[in-house]
Design a protein around this motif. Structure first.
Motif, mmCIF file in Angstrom:
data_model
loop_
_atom_site.group_PDB
_atom_site.id
_atom_site.type_symbol
_atom_site.label_atom_id
_atom_site.label_comp_id
_atom_site.label_asym_id
_atom_site.label_seq_id
_atom_site.Cartn_x
_atom_site.Cartn_y
_atom_site.Cartn_z
ATOM 1 N N GLY A 52 -9.803 7.928 -9.426
ATOM 2 C CA GLY A 52 -10.748 8.935 -9.895
ATOM 3 C C GLY A 52 -10.008 10.201 -10.297
ATOM 4 O O GLY A 52 -8.840 10.400 -9.963
ATOM 5 N N GLY A 53 -10.687 11.079 -11.045
ATOM 6 C CA GLY A 53 -10.095 12.365 -11.398
ATOM 7 C C GLY A 53 -9.222 12.312 -12.623
ATOM 8 O O GLY A 53 -8.001 12.122 -12.501
ATOM 9 N N PRO A 54 -9.775 12.477 -13.818
ATOM 10 C CA PRO A 54 -8.958 12.388 -15.032
ATOM 11 C C PRO A 54 -7.879 13.456 -15.118
ATOM 12 O O PRO A 54 -6.758 13.165 -15.529
ATOM 13 N N LEU A 55 -8.190 14.683 -14.730
ATOM 14 C CA LEU A 55 -7.159 15.725 -14.787
ATOM 15 C C LEU A 55 -6.122 15.522 -13.702
ATOM 16 O O LEU A 55 -4.930 15.784 -13.912
ATOM 17 N N THR A 56 -6.542 15.055 -12.532
ATOM 18 C CA THR A 56 -5.589 14.773 -11.454
ATOM 19 C C THR A 56 -4.525 13.789 -11.917
ATOM 20 O O THR A 56 -3.316 14.035 -11.774
ATOM 21 N N LEU B 161 -4.472 2.686 -2.827
ATOM 22 C CA LEU B 161 -3.954 2.191 -4.106
ATOM 23 C C LEU B 161 -3.549 3.335 -5.027
ATOM 24 O O LEU B 161 -3.494 3.146 -6.244
ATOM 25 N N PHE B 162 -3.280 4.510 -4.479
ATOM 26 C CA PHE B 162 -2.966 5.661 -5.309
ATOM 27 C C PHE B 162 -1.753 5.365 -6.186
ATOM 28 O O PHE B 162 -1.860 5.270 -7.412
ATOM 29 N N PHE B 163 -0.582 5.243 -5.575
ATOM 30 C CA PHE B 163 0.602 5.003 -6.388
ATOM 31 C C PHE B 163 0.641 3.579 -6.915
ATOM 32 O O PHE B 163 1.169 3.329 -8.007
ATOM 33 N N ALA B 164 0.072 2.642 -6.170
ATOM 34 C CA ALA B 164 0.027 1.265 -6.668
ATOM 35 C C ALA B 164 -0.725 1.191 -7.989
ATOM 36 O O ALA B 164 -0.363 0.411 -8.883
ATOM 37 N N SER B 165 -1.771 2.026 -8.147
ATOM 38 C CA SER B 165 -2.507 2.034 -9.412
ATOM 39 C C SER B 165 -1.637 2.585 -10.544
ATOM 40 O O SER B 165 -1.746 2.133 -11.688
ATOM 41 N N VAL C 167 0.850 -1.184 0.000
ATOM 42 C CA VAL C 167 0.000 0.000 0.000
ATOM 43 C C VAL C 167 0.887 1.236 0.000
ATOM 44 O O VAL C 167 2.070 1.173 0.353
ATOM 45 N N GLY C 168 0.300 2.358 -0.398
ATOM 46 C CA GLY C 168 1.053 3.599 -0.444
ATOM 47 C C GLY C 168 0.768 4.489 0.749
ATOM 48 O O GLY C 168 -0.188 4.272 1.504
ATOM 49 N N LEU C 169 1.594 5.517 0.899
ATOM 50 C CA LEU C 169 1.417 6.490 1.969
ATOM 51 C C LEU C 169 0.444 7.598 1.600
ATOM 52 O O LEU C 169 0.062 8.398 2.456
#
Length: 578
Positions: free
Chosen positions: A381-385, A334-338, A130-132
């Motif tokens: 989520g968030g295409p521009l992000t 799962l932010f960076f994992a994704s 998992v990420g921080l």
């Protein structure tokens, strides 16, 4: 509230510049927290796994099995004991920024947020997959909410400070101010507005600057030179977006299924993270790429010509390790994992296109970047992000249009076929109908009990029609609630209709009762009540005590619709700063 606090509250409510300054101060503290968490996790990786200081955990050639098993199982034990204590004391689950802004008007607990940050730090430090980033956003948003609640700010301003804290945390974590700002707009606030731009961008930019001052240059993703994207490359990227949607939705459904499967077992809560830690450690003996968020593994996979089978193995094992980590109780996201999984999938996709359709295949590096962004859009989520995150971290804007187009395509497709990101999907599994951070919490706050008219006219249900009309002359009321012998609700009668009926025939008043089996209760929210009005086509409904079925009041459909519209309009104006 002290005199100073009241003065600050008045200043923040009346002066947009003051709100920008407050957001910038939140950004400073959030960035310091991000730096502290990052440096602590990296130092513990070096200490626990005996790594060179400049080597990231997931990029190691191998890790000692004893270190992996002992760290992950002991870390799992500590998290399991924390969860057991929470359950024993019946402490509610912590509220994340999206839930806070969608359902609670921005209210979060700073203590709970710090605990989540600590649990995320423990999970990542011992090597859980998992990420921080979830901890970063939780702490930053918690700081913003704490300040807003202490000053008793309005709902809209409180939600804005939550978004500013998240923007600072994510922006400083990646050294990417646009990413942080649009993370706040798309995921935490649910809308972009001119009024929110100043505070959110101020927090994100200040956060990035403070992080660079404290920790040096942010982490960058190095990519080889990229060939220009041709017109024929766009269909290939849209195909990659479709693959990302399929993979992302599968991951989210598997996450829910794995949690349900684990809950169905007899394993106590304190033991589940230990089991999960042992499983992730076993995977780490195959490849360390499953450990942590995957920063080092991402750079390694981009720069190294691994065979397709090896890349597919890395992707599959990372998915399994992440699902095990989350479902068994490790904290994180799962932010960076994704991004790591998307990049790996994008490289596989690009290499296959080169072999099968070389005339239409874009540069494999373009597929890597688009894969990172599109799978990130599906899961986070968030295409521009996600587009800005990829572009700001790689510092290569030659494929901007292609990455953004693929991201938007992935966003549209996942909303049409699934409707949730990972954060909102987990809320959905808990029974909350939340698809974004748009403020829908006011719906639950607009209760029937607050809207009903008290002390409605009543009459015994055993009266004959003539006697009833004598007691309730025409014009005295529009309706009357009937009661049975025990004082319980027995239906409603329309008074003009009853008097008209009395002139034509005789009978018992109970025979004219309507809505005998339909009523409201004080705890219902306005949306549920409106659905019941639509279903019954009634002009008014009785409000009953849910236990005794005694009438407490009555609610008129026209009044409910007007109040609902007023609140919806106020929420819309607050979201867009109007």
């Amino acid at each position: 509230m002290t005199k100073i606090a009241r003065s600050l509250r008045a200043l923040l409510r009346s002066n947009e510049l003051a709100l920008v300054v407050a957001s910038a101060l939140i950004g400073i503290v959030a960035a310091a927290g991000v730096t502290l968490m990052t440096k602590t996790a990296m130092s513990l990786h070096v200490l626990i796994f005996d790594l060179p200081f400049d080597l990231r955990l997931s990029a190691a050639d191998h890790v000692a099995p004893l270190a992996a098993f002992s760290a992950l199982m002991l870390g799992g034990l500590s998290l399991g004991l924390m969860e057991t204590y929470r359950l024993r004391k019946k402490i509610p689950s912590p509220v994340d920024p999206i839930e806070a802004n969608a359902l609670r008007g921005g209210q979060m607990s700073l203590r709970d947020s710090l605990i989540v940050g600590l649990q995320t730090l423990i999970s990542n430090s011992v090597g859980a997959s998992v990420g921080l980033e979830a901890g970063y956003a939780q702490v930053g948003s918690g700081l913003g909410s704490y300040l807003g609640q202490k000053l008793r700010l309005r709902r809209g301003d409180l939600r804005l400070l939550v978004g500013a804290g998240a923007a600072a945390a994510i922006g400083s974590a990646f050294g990417a101010p646009l990413t942080g700002a649009f993370y706040a707009f798309e995921l935490v606030l649910g809308a972009y507005s001119i009024a929110a731009a100043g505070p959110v961008f101020a927090a994100s930019i200040i956060g990035v600057l403070v992080t660079r001052l404290l920790a040096g240059a942010p982490y960058q993703i190095d990519t080889p030179p990229i060939s220009p994207l041709t017109l024929f490359g766009y269909p290939a990227l849209f195909g990659l977006a479709a693959c990302s949607v399929a993979l992302g939705v599968t991951i989210m459904r598997l996450a829910g299924a794995s949690e349900r499967a684990l809950q169905a077992t007899s394993a106590p809560p304190w033991m589940r993270p230990i089991i999960g830690g042992a499983a992730v450690a076993a995977l780490a003996t195959v490849t360390p790429q499953v450990l942590g968020a995957g920063h080092g593994a991402l750079a390694l996979n981009i720069s190294t010509d691994f065979p397709l089978l090896a890349l597919a193995s890395f992707l599959g094992l990372k998915i399994v390790a992440s699902l095990i980590s989350l479902s068994t109780g490790f904290r994180g996201g799962l932010f960076f994992a994704s991004l790591f999984m998307g990049a790996t999938m994008g490289k596989i996709y690009g290499l296959l296109l080169v072999d099968w359709l070389p005339s239409l295949a874009p540069d494999p590096t373009v597929c890597i970047l688009a894969g990172m962004a599109t799978l990130g859009v599906v899961i986070v989520g968030g295409p521009l992000t996600m587009s800005f995150l990829v572009l700001e971290n790689t510092a290569d804007y030659s494929v901007t249009a292609g990455v953004i187009a693929a991201s938007i395509g992935a966003s549209l497709l996942v909303r049409a076929t699934f409707g949730y990101s990972f954060s909102t999907w987990r809320l959905h599994l808990r029974g909350e109908n939340v698809r974004s951070a748009n403020d829908v919490g006011w719906i639950d706050e607009l209760k029937v009990g607050k809207l009903m008219r008290h002390n409605p006219p009543t009459a015994p249900a055993w009266l004959d029609i003539d006697e009833f009309c004598g007691r309730h002359p025409l014009g005295s009321a529009q309706f009357v609630i009937l009661l049975d012998e025990g004082g319980r609700y027995a239906g409603m009668v329309d008074l003009p209709e009853t008097h008209a009926h009395a002139q034509k025939s005789e009978g018992w008043i109970a025979s004219l009762a309507k809505q005998k089996d339909v009523w409201l209760v004080p705890q219902m929210n306005a949306k549920t009540a409106m659905a019941l009005f639509d279903q019954t086509e009634a002009d008014q409904l009785a409000v009953l005590d849910p236990d005794s079925k005694a009438p407490l009041g009555v609610l008129n459909e026209a009044y409910l619709a007007r109040r609902y519209a007023e609140q919806a309009d106020a929420a819309f104006r607050s979201a867009f700063g109007m």
